[in-house]
Design a protein around this motif. Structure first.
Motif, PDB file in Angstrom:
ATOM      1  N   MET A   1       0.836  -1.203   0.000  1.00 45.72           N
ATOM      2  CA  MET A   1       0.000   0.000   0.000  1.00 45.72           C
ATOM      3  C   MET A   1       0.871   1.253   0.000  1.00 45.72           C
ATOM      4  O   MET A   1       2.033   1.209   0.382  1.00 45.72           O
ATOM      5  CB  MET A   1      -0.899   0.024   1.237  1.00 45.72           C
ATOM      6  N   ILE A   2       0.260   2.359  -0.407  1.00 40.82           N
ATOM      7  CA  ILE A   2       0.922   3.654  -0.288  1.00 40.82           C
ATOM      8  C   ILE A   2       0.981   4.008   1.199  1.00 40.82           C
ATOM      9  O   ILE A   2      -0.036   3.938   1.901  1.00 40.82           O
ATOM     10  CB  ILE A   2       0.148   4.751  -1.044  1.00 40.82           C
ATOM     11  N   GLU A   3       2.159   4.364   1.688  1.00 40.50           N
ATOM     12  CA  GLU A   3       2.313   4.653   3.121  1.00 40.50           C
ATOM     13  C   GLU A   3       1.385   5.790   3.539  1.00 40.50           C
ATOM     14  O   GLU A   3       1.261   6.795   2.843  1.00 40.50           O
ATOM     15  CB  GLU A   3       3.755   5.034   3.428  1.00 40.50           C
ATOM     16  N   LEU A   4       0.749   5.621   4.692  1.00 42.47           N
ATOM     17  CA  LEU A   4      -0.230   6.586   5.159  1.00 42.47           C
ATOM     18  C   LEU A   4       0.389   7.965   5.356  1.00 42.47           C
ATOM     19  O   LEU A   4      -0.245   8.987   5.054  1.00 42.47           O
ATOM     20  CB  LEU A   4      -0.864   6.094   6.468  1.00 42.47           C
ATOM     21  N   ASN A   5       1.637   8.010   5.841  1.00 41.93           N
ATOM     22  CA  ASN A   5       2.256   9.327   6.069  1.00 41.93           C
ATOM     23  C   ASN A   5       2.460  10.080   4.753  1.00 41.93           C
ATOM     24  O   ASN A   5       2.409  11.312   4.708  1.00 41.93           O
ATOM     25  CB  ASN A   5       3.574   9.175   6.826  1.00 41.93           C
TER      26      ASN A   5
ATOM     27  N   ILE B   1      -7.252   5.648  -2.253  1.00 40.80           N
ATOM     28  CA  ILE B   1      -8.314   5.620  -1.242  1.00 40.80           C
ATOM     29  C   ILE B   1      -8.214   4.359  -0.384  1.00 40.80           C
ATOM     30  O   ILE B   1      -8.316   4.417   0.849  1.00 40.80           O
ATOM     31  CB  ILE B   1      -9.694   5.709  -1.919  1.00 40.80           C
ATOM     32  N   ALA B   2      -8.007   3.214  -1.016  1.00 38.65           N
ATOM     33  CA  ALA B   2      -7.920   1.959  -0.265  1.00 38.65           C
ATOM     34  C   ALA B   2      -6.695   1.934   0.642  1.00 38.65           C
ATOM     35  O   ALA B   2      -6.758   1.457   1.789  1.00 38.65           O
ATOM     36  CB  ALA B   2      -7.899   0.779  -1.223  1.00 38.65           C
ATOM     37  N   SER B   3      -5.565   2.459   0.151  1.00 43.15           N
ATOM     38  CA  SER B   3      -4.352   2.495   0.977  1.00 43.15           C
ATOM     39  C   SER B   3      -4.580   3.298   2.243  1.00 43.15           C
ATOM     40  O   SER B   3      -4.226   2.866   3.349  1.00 43.15           O
ATOM     41  CB  SER B   3      -3.193   3.103   0.174  1.00 43.15           C
ATOM     42  N   ALA B   4      -5.175   4.484   2.101  1.00 45.88           N
ATOM     43  CA  ALA B   4      -5.440   5.329   3.272  1.00 45.88           C
ATOM     44  C   ALA B   4      -6.442   4.670   4.209  1.00 45.88           C
ATOM     45  O   ALA B   4      -6.232   4.576   5.423  1.00 45.88           O
ATOM     46  CB  ALA B   4      -5.952   6.694   2.814  1.00 45.88           C
ATOM     47  N   THR B   5      -7.535   4.178   3.628  1.00 44.44           N
ATOM     48  CA  THR B   5      -8.634   3.649   4.433  1.00 44.44           C
ATOM     49  C   THR B   5      -8.226   2.419   5.227  1.00 44.44           C
ATOM     50  O   THR B   5      -8.495   2.311   6.436  1.00 44.44           O
ATOM     51  CB  THR B   5      -9.828   3.307   3.519  1.00 44.44           C
ATOM     52  N   LYS B   6      -7.577   1.474   4.576  1.00 48.71           N
ATOM     53  CA  LYS B   6      -7.244   0.212   5.241  1.00 48.71           C
ATOM     54  C   LYS B   6      -6.202   0.402   6.338  1.00 48.71           C
ATOM     55  O   LYS B   6      -6.161  -0.376   7.302  1.00 48.71           O
ATOM     56  CB  LYS B   6      -6.736  -0.800   4.210  1.00 48.71           C
ATOM     57  N   GLN B   7      -5.350   1.427   6.209  1.00 40.74           N
ATOM     58  CA  GLN B   7      -4.375   1.688   7.267  1.00 40.74           C
ATOM     59  C   GLN B   7      -5.008   2.420   8.446  1.00 40.74           C
ATOM     60  O   GLN B   7      -4.557   2.284   9.588  1.00 40.74           O
ATOM     61  CB  GLN B   7      -3.203   2.495   6.712  1.00 40.74           C
ATOM     62  N   ILE B   8      -6.065   3.173   8.184  1.00 42.69           N
ATOM     63  CA  ILE B   8      -6.783   3.847   9.265  1.00 42.69           C
ATOM     64  C   ILE B   8      -7.735   2.886   9.963  1.00 42.69           C
ATOM     65  O   ILE B   8      -7.811   2.829  11.199  1.00 42.69           O
ATOM     66  CB  ILE B   8      -7.551   5.066   8.724  1.00 42.69           C
TER      67      ILE B   8
ATOM     68  N   LEU C   1      -5.659  -5.867  -5.507  1.00 45.94           N
ATOM     69  CA  LEU C   1      -5.790  -7.223  -4.968  1.00 45.94           C
ATOM     70  C   LEU C   1      -5.516  -7.251  -3.469  1.00 45.94           C
ATOM     71  O   LEU C   1      -6.106  -8.039  -2.727  1.00 45.94           O
ATOM     72  CB  LEU C   1      -4.825  -8.167  -5.697  1.00 45.94           C
ATOM     73  N   GLU C   2      -4.644  -6.377  -3.016  1.00 41.70           N
ATOM     74  CA  GLU C   2      -4.280  -6.321  -1.598  1.00 41.70           C
ATOM     75  C   GLU C   2      -5.365  -5.678  -0.742  1.00 41.70           C
ATOM     76  O   GLU C   2      -5.552  -6.071   0.418  1.00 41.70           O
ATOM     77  CB  GLU C   2      -2.974  -5.530  -1.452  1.00 41.70           C
ATOM     78  N   SER C   3      -6.098  -4.732  -1.291  1.00 41.79           N
ATOM     79  CA  SER C   3      -6.916  -3.882  -0.426  1.00 41.79           C
ATOM     80  C   SER C   3      -8.387  -3.732  -0.816  1.00 41.79           C
ATOM     81  O   SER C   3      -9.161  -3.150  -0.048  1.00 41.79           O
ATOM     82  CB  SER C   3      -6.295  -2.482  -0.362  1.00 41.79           C
TER      83      SER C   3
END
Length: 403
Positions: A1-5, A185-192, A245-247
């Protein structure tokens, strides 16, 4: 995923330039779905689409030498305008390669923002291939519309805004073409909150990412054909597919009829104009493609509003006929004084409003002494049309219907 920071950094980077668009509750869709539906109105964003977020973040991170050389992008329209306006902000030259089928509205809008536009290829992927080669030959920075980490981080800021306003969302529905928006969107959401369900919605006429998701490997299309030109991507890309596929939890497809219905629904019920790509999430709700728990909170991204006026007119007209609010009938009359008046009196009795009328005496299909009257009528629904048919039959009129 794209890092949340990195997504939070993008949010800070673009904050003074982009619009924080409304995230509004839809009572009409909530009633239909028995859930609480919120619409993220990126159709109201600068340039009319979310793409400015990723484009601005990418260009803002280029060094001075790259900005001086200029940037290039391939786009069906929304990314093009995002790159053009961001490049103008940083005083960088922008060249945009668009498919030849790109609506005039998007071409004109991109040129008006100061970019040089070339029309190349029948679809995004052919324009993309030309742009990549042109970038190498002229040493320009290529701003990818979706397969770029900084672009995806910019798009991911949408999720941060939605969750800032409705922190207990259970599901987010996102349009998918190349996959940059949903990757962010999925990267941010799944990490939160990993429990939030991410659902992708795409057009059946551009099935590459859907087919790739189902097969769990790249499955490109031979061609694309859909009114959702903003997500009309022929080929799936590896980076975005891996992120999806990951998120992403579910993936649904909508055909053009379903997308057109959603465009018309949003125009009529919410008084907002959304392009085909931006309407696929709402289409999935109207077609009951997704199951919801009672009263769960659902965010739907309306990704853009740059629809061609001619296409909007076609959608409206076809929608009215399909909703039984218009009908076209052809009536054969004896060509004599008063015949048309008798027909008009019958239509008045039926409560139908005449919108358009054509009078034809010369068709070779007509008997001598007859005339064909083609009439477009405004009606009030299916039952009203059936009542109209009965009245015309009872008065002896011979007619046929055209769709």
């Amino acid at each position: 995923m794209i890092e949340l920071n990195k997504i939070y950094q993008a949010k800070q980077k673009i904050a003074d330039f982009i619009i924080k668009t409304p995230f509004t509750y839809s009572s009409q869709l909530s009633e239909i779905c028995k859930a609480k539906i919120y619409l993220k109105n990126e159709n109201l964003q600068l340039t009319g689409a979310y793409k400015i977020r990723g484009a601005y973040n990418k260009i803002a991170n280029l060094d001075e030498k790259a900005l001086e050389a200029g940037v290039i992008a391939a786009s069906a329209g929304n990314h093009a305008q995002g790159v053009a306006i961001a490049a103008r902000k940083f005083n960088a030259k922008a060249i945009i390669i668009m498919p030849e089928s790109t609506p005039l509205l998007k071409v004109s809008a991109t040129r008006a923002l100061g970019a040089e536009v070339f029309l190349k290829g029948d679809n995004f992927d052919e324009a993309y291939s030309f742009a990549v080669q042109y970038a190498k030959e002229h040493k320009l920075s290529f701003i990818h519309p979706f397969e770029d980490e900084q672009v995806m981080a910019g798009q991911g800021t949408l999720a941060l805004e939605m969750l800032d306003e409705v922190s207990d969302l259970s599901t987010i529905i996102v349009p998918v073409g190349g996959g940059g928006l949903i990757s962010g969107i999925a990267s941010a959401t799944k990490q939160i909150n990993p429990k939030i369900r991410i659902i992708a919605a795409s057009a059946k006429g551009a099935p590459a990412m859907y087919d790739s998701f189902k097969a769990k490997k790249i499955k490109n299309s031979k061609s694309v054909r859909t009114i959702a030109d903003g997500i009309a991507v022929r080929d799936a890309h590896k980076v975005n597919l891996e992120l999806i596929l990951e998120s992403v939890d579910e993936f649904v497809q909508l055909d053009d009829e379903e997308i057109a219905r959603a465009v018309l629904f949003l125009l009529e019920k919410h008084k907002i104009i959304v392009e085909g790509a931006g309407a696929v999430g709402v289409a999935s709700l109207l077609q009951h493609k997704i199951e919801f728990k009672n009263n769960e909170k659902v965010g739907v991204v309306l990704s853009g509003g740059n629809i061609d006026v001619q296409m909007l007119n076609i959608i409206i007209e076809k929608g009215l006929f399909k909703a039984h609010r218009k009908m076209l009938i052809s009536v054969t009359l004896v060509d004599k004084p008063g015949a048309l008046l008798e027909l008009s009196e019958a239509l008045k009795e039926a409560g139908a409003n005449i919108i358009k009328i054509d009078y034809d005496r010369f068709s070779t299909k007509l008997n001598y002494g007859d005339a064909m009257i083609n009439i477009t009528l405004e009606t009030k629904g299916k039952e009203h049309q059936e009542s109209l048919r009965q009245i015309l039959h009872s008065k002896g009129f011979i007619f046929s219907e055209n769709s």
